[in-house]
Design a protein around this motif. Structure first.
Motif, mmCIF file in Angstrom:
data_model
loop_
_atom_site.group_PDB
_atom_site.id
_atom_site.type_symbol
_atom_site.label_atom_id
_atom_site.label_comp_id
_atom_site.label_asym_id
_atom_site.label_seq_id
_atom_site.Cartn_x
_atom_site.Cartn_y
_atom_site.Cartn_z
ATOM 1 N N GLU A 511 50.973 29.006 79.081
ATOM 2 C CA GLU A 511 49.925 28.033 78.801
ATOM 3 C C GLU A 511 50.483 26.658 78.433
ATOM 4 O OE1 GLU A 511 50.834 30.400 75.074
ATOM 5 O OE2 GLU A 511 50.447 30.805 77.199
ATOM 6 N N SER A 512 51.781 26.571 78.111
ATOM 7 C CA SER A 512 52.399 25.296 77.750
ATOM 8 C C SER A 512 53.337 24.767 78.828
ATOM 9 C CB SER A 512 53.182 25.441 76.431
ATOM 10 O OG SER A 512 52.345 25.862 75.383
ATOM 11 N N ARG A 513 53.464 25.479 79.947
ATOM 12 C CA ARG A 513 54.422 25.075 80.980
ATOM 13 C C ARG A 513 53.838 23.935 81.810
ATOM 14 N NH1 ARG A 513 56.289 29.987 84.256
ATOM 15 N NH2 ARG A 513 56.961 30.532 82.135
ATOM 16 N N LEU A 514 54.660 22.908 82.019
ATOM 17 C CA LEU A 514 54.249 21.748 82.800
ATOM 18 C C LEU A 514 54.815 21.768 84.213
ATOM 19 C CD1 LEU A 514 54.687 19.124 79.974
ATOM 20 C CD2 LEU A 514 52.543 19.549 81.149
ATOM 21 N N TYR A 515 56.007 22.354 84.395
ATOM 22 C CA TYR A 515 56.635 22.382 85.713
ATOM 23 C C TYR A 515 57.642 23.532 85.737
ATOM 24 C CZ TYR A 515 60.272 19.897 83.140
ATOM 25 O OH TYR A 515 61.228 19.527 82.219
ATOM 26 N N ALA A 516 58.080 23.888 86.920
ATOM 27 C CA ALA A 516 59.044 24.977 87.069
ATOM 28 C C ALA A 516 60.417 24.543 86.572
ATOM 29 C CB ALA A 516 59.119 25.402 88.540
ATOM 30 N N GLY A 517 61.133 25.455 85.923
ATOM 31 C CA GLY A 517 62.465 25.151 85.404
ATOM 32 C C GLY A 517 62.450 24.290 84.165
ATOM 33 N N GLN A 518 61.332 24.255 83.454
ATOM 34 C CA GLN A 518 61.210 23.384 82.281
ATOM 35 C C GLN A 518 62.171 23.791 81.169
ATOM 36 O OE1 GLN A 518 57.175 22.962 80.927
ATOM 37 N NE2 GLN A 518 57.751 21.981 79.007
ATOM 38 N N ALA A 519 62.355 25.086 80.950
ATOM 39 C CA ALA A 519 63.233 25.549 79.866
ATOM 40 C C ALA A 519 64.669 25.113 80.104
ATOM 41 C CB ALA A 519 63.152 27.073 79.750
ATOM 42 N N GLN A 520 65.161 25.200 81.350
ATOM 43 C CA GLN A 520 66.539 24.820 81.653
ATOM 44 C C GLN A 520 66.747 23.309 81.496
ATOM 45 O OE1 GLN A 520 64.640 26.833 83.553
ATOM 46 N NE2 GLN A 520 65.677 28.765 83.002
ATOM 47 N N VAL A 521 65.767 22.521 81.964
ATOM 48 C CA VAL A 521 65.877 21.058 81.829
ATOM 49 C C VAL A 521 65.919 20.667 80.361
ATOM 50 C CG1 VAL A 521 64.700 18.876 82.264
ATOM 51 C CG2 VAL A 521 64.790 20.621 84.052
ATOM 52 N N GLN A 522 65.037 21.257 79.536
ATOM 53 C CA GLN A 522 64.986 20.907 78.123
ATOM 54 C C GLN A 522 66.256 21.345 77.397
ATOM 55 O OE1 GLN A 522 60.102 21.038 77.574
ATOM 56 N NE2 GLN A 522 61.356 22.632 76.675
ATOM 57 N N LEU A 523 66.862 22.443 77.800
ATOM 58 C CA LEU A 523 68.123 22.875 77.195
ATOM 59 C C LEU A 523 69.217 21.845 77.453
ATOM 60 C CD1 LEU A 523 69.917 24.951 75.775
ATOM 61 C CD2 LEU A 523 70.213 26.074 77.995
ATOM 62 N N VAL A 524 69.316 21.352 78.696
ATOM 63 C CA VAL A 524 70.321 20.340 79.027
ATOM 64 C C VAL A 524 70.089 19.066 78.218
ATOM 65 C CG1 VAL A 524 71.197 18.857 80.870
ATOM 66 C CG2 VAL A 524 70.692 21.266 81.344
ATOM 67 N N LEU A 525 68.835 18.651 78.069
ATOM 68 C CA LEU A 525 68.530 17.425 77.323
ATOM 69 C C LEU A 525 68.887 17.572 75.846
ATOM 70 C CD1 LEU A 525 65.105 16.458 78.939
ATOM 71 C CD2 LEU A 525 67.334 15.418 79.350
ATOM 72 N N VAL A 526 68.620 18.734 75.256
ATOM 73 C CA VAL A 526 68.968 18.949 73.849
ATOM 74 C C VAL A 526 70.482 18.931 73.664
ATOM 75 C CG1 VAL A 526 68.897 20.606 71.957
ATOM 76 C CG2 VAL A 526 66.848 20.173 73.290
ATOM 77 N N VAL A 527 71.221 19.536 74.583
ATOM 78 C CA VAL A 527 72.684 19.527 74.499
ATOM 79 C C VAL A 527 73.207 18.096 74.600
ATOM 80 C CG1 VAL A 527 74.803 20.241 75.661
ATOM 81 C CG2 VAL A 527 72.936 21.882 75.358
ATOM 82 N N VAL A 528 72.654 17.308 75.531
ATOM 83 C CA VAL A 528 73.078 15.909 75.676
ATOM 84 C C VAL A 528 72.809 15.140 74.390
ATOM 85 C CG1 VAL A 528 72.593 13.759 76.883
ATOM 86 C CG2 VAL A 528 72.807 15.878 78.175
ATOM 87 N N ALA A 529 71.629 15.354 73.777
ATOM 88 C CA ALA A 529 71.312 14.655 72.526
ATOM 89 C C ALA A 529 72.274 15.050 71.412
ATOM 90 C CB ALA A 529 69.870 14.960 72.127
ATOM 91 N N LEU A 530 72.612 16.324 71.312
ATOM 92 C CA LEU A 530 73.536 16.768 70.271
ATOM 93 C C LEU A 530 74.934 16.198 70.482
ATOM 94 C CD1 LEU A 530 72.468 20.515 69.894
ATOM 95 C CD2 LEU A 530 71.995 18.617 68.329
ATOM 96 N N VAL A 531 75.373 16.095 71.737
ATOM 97 C CA VAL A 531 76.692 15.523 72.014
ATOM 98 C C VAL A 531 76.718 14.041 71.668
ATOM 99 C CG1 VAL A 531 78.312 14.970 73.873
ATOM 100 C CG2 VAL A 531 77.258 17.245 73.767
ATOM 101 N N CYS A 532 75.594 13.361 71.882
ATOM 102 C CA CYS A 532 75.554 11.912 71.657
ATOM 103 C C CYS A 532 75.665 11.545 70.182
ATOM 104 C CB CYS A 532 74.252 11.336 72.228
ATOM 105 S SG CYS A 532 74.200 11.278 74.029
ATOM 106 N N VAL A 533 75.245 12.437 69.281
ATOM 107 C CA VAL A 533 75.259 12.091 67.856
ATOM 108 C C VAL A 533 76.679 11.839 67.348
ATOM 109 C CG1 VAL A 533 74.706 12.905 65.537
ATOM 110 C CG2 VAL A 533 73.063 13.225 67.392
ATOM 111 N N PRO A 534 77.642 12.780 67.478
ATOM 112 C CA PRO A 534 79.020 12.450 67.048
ATOM 113 C C PRO A 534 79.657 11.383 67.932
ATOM 114 C CG PRO A 534 78.967 14.580 68.155
ATOM 115 C CD PRO A 534 77.546 14.172 67.976
ATOM 116 N N TRP A 535 79.258 11.326 69.193
ATOM 117 C CA TRP A 535 79.780 10.292 70.099
ATOM 118 C C TRP A 535 79.443 8.905 69.555
ATOM 119 C CZ3 TRP A 535 78.181 10.181 75.996
ATOM 120 C CH2 TRP A 535 78.944 9.198 76.656
ATOM 121 N N MET A 536 78.221 8.701 69.074
ATOM 122 C CA MET A 536 77.809 7.404 68.532
ATOM 123 C C MET A 536 78.418 7.130 67.165
ATOM 124 S SD MET A 536 73.772 6.962 69.441
ATOM 125 C CE MET A 536 73.318 8.505 68.661
ATOM 126 N N LEU A 537 78.451 8.162 66.311
ATOM 127 C CA LEU A 537 78.774 7.930 64.905
ATOM 128 C C LEU A 537 80.261 8.008 64.587
ATOM 129 C CD1 LEU A 537 75.881 9.957 63.224
ATOM 130 C CD2 LEU A 537 75.955 7.525 63.788
#
Length: 573
Positions: A511-537
């Protein structure tokens, strides 16, 4: 869940306001310690006034709501809120006859009490007509209440639409009494701005709440221009005075461009239109020599963002006309010494003019004028049934521009408008932050600051778009999808974002799915955000620390001075 969420939200507001007060008090201490009268008068005072007029007042309402015994609070005659305390009687919590003083318990002490009861309308008798003990009446006698309360909790008998100030006026005033429900603070805050000076008695927490809120709104409105305009303009004037002074020759006659590797001063050319916007930019920081000047974009970005927050055709038109009058009279007023209230407005006349223009435009998009929707009746048909007091409003065609005015008379108007404006705020905020990062990219490339580009700018871009940029894409995707035509319920983006951050990689519910493969895309985005934090700081500080340590290895750079060698050191220099 609702109770817990409500408590946490109110507790967060109280703590947030307390933290803001502490921060403002720090500004006060700094201003007094350094004798900075400019910050004291034009920053601390208006900040304290604005914060307390809105958020401090909200905290006061929260505390009042928490500390009020709503079991003993009633609305009397639609005119006032009274507190009728209850006490245990015969081991039961009773409403009759267990009222405590100053409420009358001895009815015989009231002259002509039976006749008074008999004069009350029969609708107020909860027992048989003519009975000596009326069950729903409330009488006031010598500033005391007589509560005939065996059944007055029956709301059907005490509907405020039936019992009003004109119901009982014979002899001792007979009145209606009904239970006061805890008012919604969100509705109170919204109506504080939308219906200034008007608070229904049943929603009042303190007597005279409407007049108090009108005064607080006035103070907040006065505090905003006092906070935003005087200090930037005064600092700009001081900066201009310093810019025309010759630089002190500190290094043997070498001018401002060379001696000692000093940074050349920044000269920003302005005219009567851009000077006010440049003053706002300079209040936050003056760009370095040959850097991109953000003040160039202020006439559009600042005015447009103001219009989004203050989108109202009526109020925006008043602001536009006031600024236009100053622009027309600028030649007559330019050479005069104006008072302290008119001078800042005159200096920022073009700033106010553009702010008013964008406010009118955004008010047209919101379809609001003086807090009310403008209903283009030509687009709607009114069907009134014979003998009915209500009429049906049927849309004939969608409006050519702006929010459909049919929402102004719908029951879920507030939920729809708040959702729309929240999503617009997210989209515009992401665009604004992206534009700021693009300006930083231009500076890095122009000055060849490749370290800043790789270690700051790029991870900032990635972090912004992996979370908030992705949310913006989902908002646009949700708007562009015909969920009714698909026979589906539009998913909640808040739930989608929380699921993305709290359960990365987990399968998204159907009921919350917007498109196919949404879970995999969101996992990649969260990993990128986590990597960026020590990269910036961490990356750039560690690199600078490594360079600093390499430049001061033993035998290089500074050396300790031994006693007796001071003369040799001075001679070497």
């Amino acid at each position: 869940l609702n109770s817990v969420n409500s408590f946490k939200m109110k507790f967060a507001i109280v703590c947030g306001v307390a933290q803001m007060v502490a921060g403002i008090c720090c500004i006060l201490m700094n201003s007094l310690h350094f004798k900075d009268s400019l910050t004291l008068y034009f920053v601390w005072i208006p900040e304290m006034v604005f914060m307390n007029a809105i958020f401090g007042y909200l905290v006061s309402l929260i505390l009042m709501k928490w500390t009020t015994n709503w079991d003993s609070t009633y609305v009397l005659n639609n005119a006032e809120v009274v507190s009728i305390p209850q006490r245990y009687c015969n081991d039961e919590l009773s409403n009759l006859p267990c009222w405590t003083p100053p409420y009358m318990e001895n009815r015989a002490a009231v002259p002509g009490y039976g006749d008074i009861i008999g004069k009350l309308p029969e609708a107020m008798w909860c027992m048989a007509p003519g009975a000596a003990t009326a069950g729903c009446a409330v009488l006031r006698w010598k500033d005391k209440l007589i509560v005939e309360g065996n059944t007055y909790l029956n709301k059907a008998m005490l509907d405020p639409k039936v019992f009003n100030a004109e119901t009982c006026q014979a002899g001792i005033a007979g009145c209606s009494l009904y239970k006061q429900s805890p008012p919604s603070l969100l509705d109170t805050l919204i109506k504080m701005f939308m219906e200034i000076g008007s608070v229904p008695v049943a929603s009042q927490l303190v007597p005279g709440q409407g007049s108090l809120q009108a005064f607080l709104i006035l103070m907040a409105v006065i505090a905003v221009p006092t906070l935003l305009l005087p200090k930037p303009l005064l600092l700009k004037r001081r900066h201009e005075q310093k810019a025309h002074r010759p630089l002190a020759d500190d290094h043997g006659g070498h001018g401002g461009h060379g001696g000692g590797g000093r940074q050349p001063p920044t000269y920003l050319k302005t005219n009567k239109i851009t000077v006010g916007f440049q003053g706002l930019n300079d209040a936050y920081g003056i760009p370095s020599y040959r850097e991109l000047n953000p003040g160039v974009f202020y006439p559009v970005t600042y005015s447009f963002l103001f219009g989004i927050m203050f989108g109202d055709m009526g109020h925006g038109l008043l602001l536009f006309l006031s600024a236009l009058a100053l622009v027309i009279a600028e030649k007559a007023l330019a050479g005069q010494r104006l008072n302290e209230l008119l001078q800042p407005a005159f200096d920022g006349r073009y700033l106010l003019l553009l702010m008013g223009t964008f406010s009118v435009y955004c008010g047209l998009i919101y379809n609001e004028c003086f807090g009310r929707a403008l209903l283009p009746w030509s687009l709607y048909g009114i069907a009134c049934q014979e003998g009915e007091r209500t009429c049906d409003l049927t849309p004939i065609a969608p409006p050519p521009v702006g929010v459909d005015p049919i929402w102004s008379i719908s029951e879920n108007k507030l939920g729809y408008v708040n959702s729309l404006k929240m999503k617009l705020s997210i989209l515009l905020g992401v665009v604004h932050m992206t534009f700021g990062l693009a300006c930083k990219t231009a500076n890095c490339v122009h000055f060849r600051r490749w370290e800043d580009l790789l270690l700051e700018n790029i991870p900032e871009f990635l972090f912004l778009w992996s979370i908030f940029g992705y949310l913006s894409i989902l908002i646009v995707y949700k708007w562009c999808t015909d969920w009714v035509g698909l026979g589906l319920r539009a998913p909640s983006l808040l739930d989608t974002l929380l699921h993305m951050l709290l359960s990365p990689g987990a399968e998204v519910p159907e009921e919350s799915r917007l498109y196919a493969g949404q879970a995999q895309v969101q996992l990649v985005l969260v990993v990128v955000a986590l990597v960026c934090v020590p990269w910036m700081l961490l990356s750039k500080p560690l690199l600078l620390m490594h360079r600093h340590q390499a430049a001061h290895k033993p035998g290089q750079g500074y050396k300790p001075v031994v006693a007796g060698e001071e003369d040799g050191v001075e001679a070497a220099h």
